[in-house]
Design an enzyme around this catalytic site. Structure first.
Site, PDB file in Angstrom:
ATOM      1  N   HIS A 176      -4.824  -0.525   5.731  1.00 27.04           N
ATOM      2  CA  HIS A 176      -4.361   0.251   6.894  1.00 27.04           C
ATOM      3  C   HIS A 176      -5.329   0.182   8.064  1.00 27.04           C
ATOM      4  O   HIS A 176      -5.874   1.193   8.494  1.00 27.04           O
ATOM      5  CB  HIS A 176      -4.057   1.708   6.519  1.00 27.04           C
TER       6      HIS A 176
ATOM      7  N   LYS B 130      -9.216  -0.216  -6.033  1.00 27.85           N
ATOM      8  CA  LYS B 130      -9.275   0.436  -4.720  1.00 27.85           C
ATOM      9  C   LYS B 130     -10.574   1.198  -4.550  1.00 27.85           C
ATOM     10  O   LYS B 130     -10.952   2.023  -5.384  1.00 27.85           O
ATOM     11  CB  LYS B 130      -8.097   1.426  -4.594  1.00 27.85           C
TER      12      LYS B 130
ATOM     13  N   HIS C 244       0.873  -1.206   0.000  1.00 27.13           N
ATOM     14  CA  HIS C 244       0.000   0.000   0.000  1.00 27.13           C
ATOM     15  C   HIS C 244       0.896   1.238   0.000  1.00 27.13           C
ATOM     16  O   HIS C 244       1.479   1.599   1.021  1.00 27.13           O
ATOM     17  CB  HIS C 244      -0.888   0.012   1.242  1.00 27.13           C
TER      18      HIS C 244
ATOM     19  N   ASP D 182       1.263   2.692   3.520  1.00 24.05           N
ATOM     20  CA  ASP D 182       0.436   3.896   3.330  1.00 24.05           C
ATOM     21  C   ASP D 182       1.306   5.153   3.413  1.00 24.05           C
ATOM     22  O   ASP D 182       0.831   6.205   3.829  1.00 24.05           O
ATOM     23  CB  ASP D 182      -0.717   3.973   4.329  1.00 24.05           C
TER      24      ASP D 182
ATOM     25  N   HIS E   5       1.615   5.368  -1.695  1.00 28.55           N
ATOM     26  CA  HIS E   5       1.264   6.549  -2.506  1.00 28.55           C
ATOM     27  C   HIS E   5       2.544   7.128  -3.089  1.00 28.55           C
ATOM     28  O   HIS E   5       3.446   7.516  -2.347  1.00 28.55           O
ATOM     29  CB  HIS E   5       0.556   7.600  -1.646  1.00 28.55           C
TER      30      HIS E   5
ATOM     31  N   HIS F 259     -10.556   1.339   1.559  1.00 29.18           N
ATOM     32  CA  HIS F 259     -10.336   2.329   2.613  1.00 29.18           C
ATOM     33  C   HIS F 259     -11.562   2.200   3.511  1.00 29.18           C
ATOM     34  O   HIS F 259     -12.652   2.631   3.146  1.00 29.18           O
ATOM     35  CB  HIS F 259     -10.220   3.746   2.034  1.00 29.18           C
TER      36      HIS F 259
HETATM   37  O1  DOR Z   1      -3.516   9.579   5.468  1.00 36.32           O
HETATM   38  C1  DOR Z   1      -3.835   9.269   4.333  1.00 36.32           C
HETATM   39  N1  DOR Z   1      -3.228   9.800   3.243  1.00 36.32           N
HETATM   40  N2  DOR Z   1      -4.822   8.396   4.175  1.00 36.32           N
HETATM   41  C2  DOR Z   1      -5.314   8.110   2.969  1.00 36.32           C
HETATM   42  O2  DOR Z   1      -6.228   7.333   2.917  1.00 36.32           O
HETATM   43  C3  DOR Z   1      -4.805   8.789   1.760  1.00 36.32           C
HETATM   44  C4  DOR Z   1      -3.452   9.263   1.951  1.00 36.32           C
HETATM   45  C5  DOR Z   1      -2.983  10.242   0.867  1.00 36.32           C
HETATM   46  O3  DOR Z   1      -3.159   9.939  -0.312  1.00 36.32           O
HETATM   47  O4  DOR Z   1      -2.438  11.276   1.227  1.00 36.32           O
HETATM   48 ZN    ZN Z   2      -3.409   5.056   1.355  1.00 38.74          ZN
END
Ligand code: DOR
Ligand code: ZN
Length: 366
Positions: free
Chosen positions: A196, A121, A35, A269, A37, A158
Site C-alpha cells: 500500500h 508480513k 493485500h 488493503d 484483511h 508495512h
Molecule cells: O488502515 C489500515 N488498516 N492499515 C493497516 O496497515 C492495517 C489495517 C487493519 O488491519 O485495519
Molecule cells: Zn493492510
C-alpha cells in the site's frame, strides 16, 4: 518566399465521434487482491463474499489477535475462510505469516513446504492495527530474512517507521531511508512487496529498485488525497494507515498504477472495522473497499483514460510476481452507476464502506 496560410497543414477539431471514445464495457481476466484483511468469525463471514464475488485469489493478512505466526495457525485460519464460503469453490485464500522477533528459519522452511503460505508480513511494532507483536526492525530478523531469501518466500512490508518524532506524513519516506533500502541491498534475491504505497518517494524507490521489488496500490490511495480526511469536518471513514497524502503523491500513484510496469499491482488493503470503533475519540485505521473494489479501481483508471491498463495491474502482474498462474476465467465491468448502501452488516455490528450512501460509476455485469 512568403507562405500563405493555406500552405500550412490545417488543424481541425476532431468530429464528435472521433473525440470521445468512451469504454462502456470492460472484460478482464478475473483479478486477484494481493493485500486483504478478512478478520475472523462473524466478521469474516460478513465481508468474504464481497471479495469472492470479484477476485479469484487474495493474499490474506495475518494481523489477527493473536496473530498468525505459524503454519499451523495459518492452516486453521485458511480452513475457517473456506468454511465461510461453502458455495464458492472458485476463491482461493493465499495465506501469510506474521513476522515477529521469534519467527525462526524453521517456520520459513515449513511455510515454503506448506504450499498454501505465500509470504511473510512485516508490521513494524506499533505501526498500525494489531501490530504490537511485530518485530521492532528488520535488522532483528536477519536470519529469517536469509531463510526467506533461500526459500524464495516473499517479504511483505508495512513501510512506515514508528518513531513518534517523525511526522506522520513522512513515515513512509523515512522507512525507505532507514530500513527498506538497506534490506533490499543486503538480500538481493529476496522478493519484497512494498505494501500500500502512498507517496511519490515510494513510487520512485520501487521504479529504481531491482526486479525483486514490487508494490501494491490501494483504490482509496488512487482516488483520495488527504483533503478527504477533513472535508467539512473530520472523516474517520477516510482514515487508514499509511494515512492519505497530498495530491502530488496521489498523482504519482496513478501514474505508477497505470504505467503498465509489472512492479505495481492491485492490493486493496480493504480493512473492515465496526462503525462504533471508527466513530469514536480514538478511531481505528482502515477503509473498507471490498464491496466495490474492482469498480473503484476502474473509476481511478478511467480518470486518467487508462482503462486499457487495468487488466495488467489487476489480473496479471501480481500473479507473475508471486509466480502463480494467471487466472483464466474473466470478469466483466460495465459503466453503470451503482449506489453504495449507507452501511453494511458486520457480524453483530455494521461497517461504513467507502462511498457510503454515494455512487460508483462502474458495476459488475451479472
Ligand atoms: O488502515 C489500515 N488498516 N492499515 C493497516 O496497515 C492495517 C489495517 C487493519 O488491519 O485495519
Ligand atoms: Zn493492510
Amino acid at each position: 518566399m512568403l507562405r500563405m496560410w493555406d500552405d500550412f497543414p490545417k488543424i481541425t477539431a476532431p468530429s464528435d465521434e472521433e473525440s470521445v471514445v468512451s469504454i462502456e464495457r470492460l472484460t478482464l481476466l478475473r483479478p486477484d487482491d494481493w493485500h486483504l484483511h478478512l478478520r475472523d468469525g462473524a466478521a469474516l463471514a460478513a465481508v468474504l463474499p464481497d471479495t469472492a464475488r470479484r477476485f479469484a485469489r487474495a493474499i490474506v493478512m495475518p494481523n489477527l489477535v493473536p496473530p498468525i505466526t505459524t503454519v499451523a495457525l495459518a492452516a486453521g485460519y485458511r480452513d475457517r475462510i473456506l468454511a465461510a464460503l461453502p458455495n464458492n469453490p472458485h476463491f482461493t485464500p493465499l495465506m501469510t505469516l506474521y513476522l515477529t522477533e521469534r519467527t525462526s528459519p524453521a517456520d520459513i522452511a515449513a511455510a515454503r513446504t506448506s504450499g498454501f503460505v505465500h509470504a511473510v508480513k512485516y508490521y513494524p511494532a506499533g505501526a498500525t492495527t494489531h501490530s504490537d507483536a511485530g518485530a521492532r526492525s528488520l535488522d532483528r530478523c536477519e536470519a529469517v530474512l536469509a531463510a526467506m531469501e533461500a526459500h524464495d518466500l516473499p517479504l511483505l512490508v508495512h513501510g512506515e517507521v514508528t518513531d513518534p518524532t517523525v511526522d506522520v506524513f513522512d513515515r513512509e519516506r523515512t522507512f525507505i531511508e532507514r530500513e527498506l533500502a538497506a534490506t533490499v541491498a543486503k538480500f538481493p534475491r529476496l522478493r519484497v512487496v512494498f505494501e500500500h504505497i502512498t507517496t511519490r518517494d515510494a513510487v520512485e524507490f520501487v521504479e529504481r529498485a531491482p526486479a525483486t521489488v514490487a508494490a501494491t496500490i490501494t483504490a482509496h490511495h488512487l482516488l483520495l488525497n488527504r483533503n478527504a480526511l477533513f472535508t467539512g469536518g473530520i472523516r474517520p471513514h477516510h482514515y487508514c494507515l499509511p494515512v492519505l497524502k497530498r495530491e502530488v503523491h496521489r498523482q504519482a500513484l496513478l501514474r505508477a498504477a497505470t504505467s503498465g510496469s509489472p512492479k505495481f499491482f492491485l492490493g486493496t488493503d480493504s480493512a473492515p472495522h465496526a462503525r462504533h470503533t471508527k466513530e469514536v475519540a480514538c478511531g481505528c485505521a482502515g477503509i473498507y473497499t471490498a464491496h466495490a473494489a474492482i469498480e473503484l479501481y476502474a473509476e481511478a483508471f478511467d480518470e486518467v483514460d487508462k482503462l486499457d491498463r487495468l487488466e495488467g495491474f489487476a489480473s496479471c502482474f501480481g500473479a507473475d510476481f508471486y509466480r502463480l498462474p494467471r487466472n483464466t476465467a474473466v470478469l466483466t465491468l460495465v459503466r453503470t452507476t451503482q449506489r453504495v448502501p449507507a452501511e453494511l452488516p458486520f457480524g453483530d455490528d455494521c461497517l461504513v464502506p467507502l462511498r457510503a450512501d454515494g455512487e460508483i460509476a462502474w458495476s459488475i455485469a451479472d
